[in-house]
Design a protein around this motif. Sequence first.
Motif, PDB file in Angstrom:
ATOM      1  N   THR A  39       0.839  -1.183   0.000  1.00  0.00           N
ATOM      2  CA  THR A  39       0.000   0.000   0.000  1.00  0.00           C
ATOM      3  C   THR A  39       0.873   1.231   0.000  1.00  0.00           C
ATOM      4  OG1 THR A  39      -0.114  -0.017   2.401  1.00  0.00           O
ATOM      5  CG2 THR A  39      -1.849  -1.179   1.222  1.00  0.00           C
ATOM      6  N   ASP A  42       2.877   3.421   3.493  1.00  0.00           N
ATOM      7  CA  ASP A  42       2.406   2.765   4.702  1.00  0.00           C
ATOM      8  C   ASP A  42       2.941   3.429   5.953  1.00  0.00           C
ATOM      9  OD1 ASP A  42       2.434  -0.537   3.262  1.00  0.00           O
ATOM     10  OD2 ASP A  42       0.809   0.896   3.503  1.00  0.00           O
ATOM     11  N   ARG A 121      -8.492  -7.805   6.233  1.00  0.00           N
ATOM     12  CA  ARG A 121      -9.548  -6.799   6.378  1.00  0.00           C
ATOM     13  C   ARG A 121      -9.589  -6.252   7.801  1.00  0.00           C
ATOM     14  NH1 ARG A 121     -14.632  -7.427   8.310  1.00  0.00           N
ATOM     15  NH2 ARG A 121     -16.109  -5.733   7.820  1.00  0.00           N
ATOM     16  N   TYR A 124      -6.788  -3.787   8.428  1.00  0.00           N
ATOM     17  CA  TYR A 124      -7.012  -2.451   7.879  1.00  0.00           C
ATOM     18  C   TYR A 124      -8.037  -1.682   8.708  1.00  0.00           C
ATOM     19  CZ  TYR A 124      -4.219  -3.075   3.668  1.00  0.00           C
ATOM     20  OH  TYR A 124      -3.180  -3.248   2.793  1.00  0.00           O
ATOM     21  N   LYS A 129      -5.510   3.945   8.696  1.00  0.00           N
ATOM     22  CA  LYS A 129      -4.393   4.848   8.400  1.00  0.00           C
ATOM     23  C   LYS A 129      -4.839   6.219   7.909  1.00  0.00           C
ATOM     24  CE  LYS A 129      -2.308   4.218   4.355  1.00  0.00           C
ATOM     25  NZ  LYS A 129      -1.456   3.603   3.313  1.00  0.00           N
ATOM     26  N   GLN A 292     -13.534  -1.470   4.749  1.00  0.00           N
ATOM     27  CA  GLN A 292     -12.168  -0.982   4.942  1.00  0.00           C
ATOM     28  C   GLN A 292     -12.150   0.544   4.845  1.00  0.00           C
ATOM     29  OE1 GLN A 292     -13.114  -3.646   3.146  1.00  0.00           O
ATOM     30  NE2 GLN A 292     -11.368  -4.898   2.537  1.00  0.00           N
ATOM     31  N   ASN A 294     -10.397   2.688   3.654  1.00  0.00           N
ATOM     32  CA  ASN A 294      -9.446   3.059   2.607  1.00  0.00           C
ATOM     33  C   ASN A 294     -10.218   3.504   1.371  1.00  0.00           C
ATOM     34  OD1 ASN A 294      -7.356   2.132   4.308  1.00  0.00           O
ATOM     35  ND2 ASN A 294      -7.547   0.056   3.512  1.00  0.00           N
ATOM     36  N   SER A 297     -11.691   1.428  -4.935  1.00  0.00           N
ATOM     37  CA  SER A 297     -10.772   0.999  -5.984  1.00  0.00           C
ATOM     38  C   SER A 297     -10.869   1.896  -7.207  1.00  0.00           C
ATOM     39  CB  SER A 297     -11.086  -0.437  -6.397  1.00  0.00           C
ATOM     40  OG  SER A 297     -12.344  -0.494  -7.061  1.00  0.00           O
ATOM     41  N   TYR A 344      -6.990  -4.247   0.454  1.00  0.00           N
ATOM     42  CA  TYR A 344      -6.814  -2.826   0.773  1.00  0.00           C
ATOM     43  C   TYR A 344      -8.105  -2.051   0.471  1.00  0.00           C
ATOM     44  CZ  TYR A 344      -5.108   1.977   0.352  1.00  0.00           C
ATOM     45  OH  TYR A 344      -4.944   3.326   0.476  1.00  0.00           O
ATOM     46  N   HIS A 345      -8.642  -2.213  -0.724  1.00  0.00           N
ATOM     47  CA  HIS A 345      -9.888  -1.533  -1.107  1.00  0.00           C
ATOM     48  C   HIS A 345     -11.104  -2.327  -0.617  1.00  0.00           C
ATOM     49  CE1 HIS A 345      -7.600   1.162  -3.643  1.00  0.00           C
ATOM     50  NE2 HIS A 345      -7.081   0.138  -4.295  1.00  0.00           N
TER      51      HIS A 345
END
Length: 381
Positions: A39, A42, A121, A124, A129, A292, A294, A297, A344-345
């Motif tokens: 990612t 990070d 998952r 995250y 973050k 998540q 984040n 996508s 991540y997505h």
Amino acid sequence: MVHINVLKKIMCILVVLLVALTVCLWRETRRSYYVPLKTESDDLQVHRTLGKWNAVKSQGFSHEAGSEMGQVPKALLSNQNKVKDGASVSVEKSKKAADSVKVWDKDSSSKNLIPRLQKVRKNYLSMNKYNVTYRGKRNSAKLSPEKLLCQLRDRVNMTMIQGSDGPFNTSAWQQYLPRKSLNETVGRLGRCAVVSSAGSLKSSRLGPEIDSHDAVLRFNGAPTKGFREDVGEKTTVRLVNSQWYRKPDYKFFENYKLYRSKHPEQPFYILNPKMQWQLWDILQENSLEHIQPNPPSSGMLGIVIMMTLCDEVHVYEFLPSKRQTDVCHYYQKFHDRACTMGAYHPLLFEKNLVKHINQGTDEDIYIRGKVTLPGFRNVHC
């Protein structure tokens, strides 16, 4: 003599066991092969502050930008005839085949993830973050497709960075940002295709169908050369991932200016990062689970962008077809279940939403991996 025969039998049994063990290990490796997803940045703590440019993820767009494949996309962003009896029988067989194989379930949950991805998952979610705090409502009852389309149309503002936006409202920046808006550059588009980079496009023979559209969006460096039979060659818009900050490790701003200086005739747009968080809010609002924290996508962003520009949008292999595979990209041989299910997505939840608003058939998904979506100008709220 007796001892020799017994020894031979024992050796044969050991060989058979060794071969069986090797096959099992190979299958398990193909199913669960994983290299941790890298990612961006990070080591940086970033904040979800929509009104400021202190730490956000962006997507870049460019117009008439020559790609590494030697093609020239128009825009690159830094994301019922009658048939004969025989044909009717063929269609009927396809329908029966589609009915016998499940397509993406719009009610999929994290329980559908393999244990490794469930753990990723959760990591995250705990990491958070981007310091995302969601205070909006949560729809306990699933909205109708029509209401969900209205949410996407009215609450996700597809805009590009402009010279009036800080910190780009300086004379030093005016010469680099495109003078025309993206809508002005591409004009009103009719039938459009969004082509994912999924490995399931390999051997699909969808190239001619994809190229029949008025406009085609592709992602990052996904090539067409050598894959035209499966993915086509027409490229109108290319959505490119970028990561940038006020003090970025990656020299996004310098590279952007350099590219625009070398190719001033190729407008290169930077997607306003507010859009992705507006889209994230809708995904979370319409998901029963915590998604998540984040950004969505590039695939999901590209879908919404083309729904803004086009009358009708066909999305290929965002929802996997009968060719579903753990191969991440049609032009590579890297395997990872996360490329389909998400890590991540919040990809699983994005697919739930897209399946819910799909106006095509399950047969289209099963055979072609094709989803049909209306352009926002044709959505009546």
